[in-house]
Design a protein around this motif. Sequence first.
Motif, PDB file in Angstrom:
ATOM      1  N   LEU A  56       0.965  -1.147   0.100  1.00  0.00           N
ATOM      2  CA  LEU A  56      -0.038   0.000  -0.098  1.00  0.00           C
ATOM      3  C   LEU A  56       0.817   1.284  -0.145  1.00  0.00           C
ATOM      4  CD1 LEU A  56      -2.645  -0.545   2.900  1.00  0.00           C
ATOM      5  CD2 LEU A  56      -3.147  -0.769   0.195  1.00  0.00           C
ATOM      6  N   VAL A  57       0.478   2.138  -0.667  1.00  0.00           N
ATOM      7  CA  VAL A  57       1.100   3.644  -0.773  1.00  0.00           C
ATOM      8  C   VAL A  57       0.357   4.626  -0.451  1.00  0.00           C
ATOM      9  CG1 VAL A  57       2.531   5.102  -2.245  1.00  0.00           C
ATOM     10  CG2 VAL A  57       2.703   2.665  -2.553  1.00  0.00           C
ATOM     11  N   THR A  58       0.527   5.322   0.668  1.00  0.00           N
ATOM     12  CA  THR A  58      -0.263   6.356   1.146  1.00  0.00           C
ATOM     13  C   THR A  58       0.239   7.754   1.073  1.00  0.00           C
ATOM     14  OG1 THR A  58      -1.006   4.736   2.662  1.00  0.00           O
ATOM     15  CG2 THR A  58      -1.803   7.042   2.787  1.00  0.00           C
ATOM     16  N   PHE A  59      -0.685   8.620   0.303  1.00  0.00           N
ATOM     17  CA  PHE A  59      -0.054   9.786   0.118  1.00  0.00           C
ATOM     18  C   PHE A  59      -1.198  10.908   0.963  1.00  0.00           C
ATOM     19  CE2 PHE A  59       1.237   7.817  -3.921  1.00  0.00           C
ATOM     20  CZ  PHE A  59       2.449   8.201  -3.935  1.00  0.00           C
ATOM     21  N   SER A  60      -0.576  11.839   1.569  1.00  0.00           N
ATOM     22  CA  SER A  60      -1.506  12.627   2.205  1.00  0.00           C
ATOM     23  C   SER A  60      -0.846  14.130   1.779  1.00  0.00           C
ATOM     24  CB  SER A  60      -1.400  12.757   3.745  1.00  0.00           C
ATOM     25  OG  SER A  60      -1.995  13.409   4.292  1.00  0.00           O
ATOM     26  N   ALA A  61      -1.763  14.916   1.342  1.00  0.00           N
ATOM     27  CA  ALA A  61      -1.325  16.447   0.792  1.00  0.00           C
ATOM     28  C   ALA A  61      -1.350  17.241   1.936  1.00  0.00           C
ATOM     29  CB  ALA A  61      -2.316  16.806  -0.166  1.00  0.00           C
ATOM     30  N   PRO A  62      -0.239  17.724   2.211  1.00  0.00           N
ATOM     31  CA  PRO A  62       0.105  18.945   3.200  1.00  0.00           C
ATOM     32  C   PRO A  62      -1.074  20.150   3.168  1.00  0.00           C
ATOM     33  CG  PRO A  62       1.884  18.500   2.037  1.00  0.00           C
ATOM     34  CD  PRO A  62       1.159  17.730   1.186  1.00  0.00           C
ATOM     35  N   GLY A  63      -1.723  20.297   4.271  1.00  0.00           N
ATOM     36  CA  GLY A  63      -2.597  21.711   4.357  1.00  0.00           C
ATOM     37  C   GLY A  63      -3.908  21.283   3.478  1.00  0.00           C
ATOM     38  N   SER A  64      -4.095  19.909   3.315  1.00  0.00           N
ATOM     39  CA  SER A  64      -5.469  19.693   2.617  1.00  0.00           C
ATOM     40  C   SER A  64      -5.958  18.398   3.407  1.00  0.00           C
ATOM     41  CB  SER A  64      -5.583  19.422   1.101  1.00  0.00           C
ATOM     42  OG  SER A  64      -4.822  18.192   0.919  1.00  0.00           O
ATOM     43  N   ASP A  65      -7.419  18.187   2.957  1.00  0.00           N
ATOM     44  CA  ASP A  65      -7.962  16.787   3.313  1.00  0.00           C
ATOM     45  C   ASP A  65      -8.058  15.690   2.536  1.00  0.00           C
ATOM     46  OD1 ASP A  65      -8.545  17.737   6.030  1.00  0.00           O
ATOM     47  OD2 ASP A  65     -10.357  18.568   5.726  1.00  0.00           O
ATOM     48  N   ARG A  66      -7.145  15.963   1.400  1.00  0.00           N
ATOM     49  CA  ARG A  66      -6.911  14.801   0.507  1.00  0.00           C
ATOM     50  C   ARG A  66      -5.778  13.660   0.903  1.00  0.00           C
ATOM     51  NH1 ARG A  66      -6.319  16.437  -5.795  1.00  0.00           N
ATOM     52  NH2 ARG A  66      -8.378  16.405  -5.534  1.00  0.00           N
ATOM     53  N   PHE A  67      -6.342  12.592   0.792  1.00  0.00           N
ATOM     54  CA  PHE A  67      -5.627  11.264   0.881  1.00  0.00           C
ATOM     55  C   PHE A  67      -5.765  10.356   0.015  1.00  0.00           C
ATOM     56  CE2 PHE A  67      -7.058  13.127   4.949  1.00  0.00           C
ATOM     57  CZ  PHE A  67      -5.719  13.321   5.711  1.00  0.00           C
ATOM     58  N   VAL A  68      -4.389   9.835  -0.763  1.00  0.00           N
ATOM     59  CA  VAL A  68      -4.611   8.946  -1.604  1.00  0.00           C
ATOM     60  C   VAL A  68      -3.894   7.674  -1.358  1.00  0.00           C
ATOM     61  CG1 VAL A  68      -3.966   8.313  -4.063  1.00  0.00           C
ATOM     62  CG2 VAL A  68      -4.685  10.782  -3.312  1.00  0.00           C
ATOM     63  N   VAL A  69      -4.707   6.242  -1.454  1.00  0.00           N
ATOM     64  CA  VAL A  69      -4.000   5.213  -1.203  1.00  0.00           C
ATOM     65  C   VAL A  69      -3.818   4.214  -2.539  1.00  0.00           C
ATOM     66  CG1 VAL A  69      -4.139   2.864   0.371  1.00  0.00           C
ATOM     67  CG2 VAL A  69      -5.003   5.101   1.340  1.00  0.00           C
ATOM     68  N   VAL A  70      -2.947   3.928  -2.794  1.00  0.00           N
ATOM     69  CA  VAL A  70      -2.554   3.079  -3.951  1.00  0.00           C
ATOM     70  C   VAL A  70      -2.458   1.616  -3.497  1.00  0.00           C
ATOM     71  CG1 VAL A  70      -1.124   2.701  -5.978  1.00  0.00           C
ATOM     72  CG2 VAL A  70      -1.687   4.922  -5.231  1.00  0.00           C
ATOM     73  N   HIS A  71      -3.120   0.741  -3.980  1.00  0.00           N
ATOM     74  CA  HIS A  71      -2.857  -0.875  -3.653  1.00  0.00           C
ATOM     75  C   HIS A  71      -1.995  -1.174  -4.907  1.00  0.00           C
ATOM     76  CE1 HIS A  71      -6.328  -0.968  -1.025  1.00  0.00           C
ATOM     77  NE2 HIS A  71      -6.772   0.049  -1.783  1.00  0.00           N
ATOM     78  N   GLY A  72      -0.837  -2.013  -4.691  1.00  0.00           N
ATOM     79  CA  GLY A  72      -0.181  -2.295  -6.006  1.00  0.00           C
ATOM     80  C   GLY A  72       0.832  -3.574  -5.625  1.00  0.00           C
ATOM     81  N   VAL A  73       1.538  -3.799  -6.721  1.00  0.00           N
ATOM     82  CA  VAL A  73       2.470  -4.748  -6.643  1.00  0.00           C
ATOM     83  C   VAL A  73       3.862  -4.154  -6.869  1.00  0.00           C
ATOM     84  CG1 VAL A  73       3.296  -6.922  -7.675  1.00  0.00           C
ATOM     85  CG2 VAL A  73       0.663  -6.706  -7.403  1.00  0.00           C
ATOM     86  N   ALA A  74       5.126  -4.391  -5.831  1.00  0.00           N
ATOM     87  CA  ALA A  74       5.997  -3.810  -6.026  1.00  0.00           C
ATOM     88  C   ALA A  74       7.070  -4.553  -6.650  1.00  0.00           C
ATOM     89  CB  ALA A  74       6.544  -2.898  -4.634  1.00  0.00           C
ATOM     90  N   ARG A  75       8.205  -4.087  -7.025  1.00  0.00           N
ATOM     91  CA  ARG A  75       9.419  -4.724  -7.527  1.00  0.00           C
ATOM     92  C   ARG A  75      10.562  -3.713  -7.126  1.00  0.00           C
ATOM     93  NH1 ARG A  75       7.578  -3.313 -12.398  1.00  0.00           N
ATOM     94  NH2 ARG A  75       9.021  -2.992 -13.905  1.00  0.00           N
TER      95      ARG A  75
END
Length: 142
Positions: free
Chosen positions: A80-99
């Motif tokens: 899981l890759v989680t992004f949180s935008a500073p100063g906002s209420d935007r959150f993004v979670v990416v489900h993926g396969v890494a290498r």
Amino acid sequence: MGMTSAPGAAPSLDSALPLGRLAGIVRNIPSALITTIDPTGIIQTRLLPNTNTGDEHELCFLSPYDLPIVREVRERPDVLVTFSAPGSDRFVVVHGVARVERDRDLVERLWHPAIATWFPLGDAETPLAVLKVAVAGVEVWD
């Protein structure tokens, strides 16, 4: 995609979000949390600099090659890759396969001066790996 979520509400889920659009959403977020599972089955989350430029076909992150996250991705590539935008209420979670790749040209393309604060010894002293995440699904809260 522009959904306002109440606490506890389900996010908007878009498994078909084009990578270019995802890259545009997360481009200015300075870091991301990468969640893996270690060899004992314990969930681990680590902060890495966001090096995504939108030019890649996958999400890419730089990490020193000798960190446990590299071994964890090799053993269990679901992340899981989680992004949180500073100063906002935007959150993004990416489900993926890494290498993990040792691609010096890509390391150089992804490198920017702010990364030196994360990995002060630089690539000569601390060889960097590229964690590439193939996106399987995206959740966006905003």
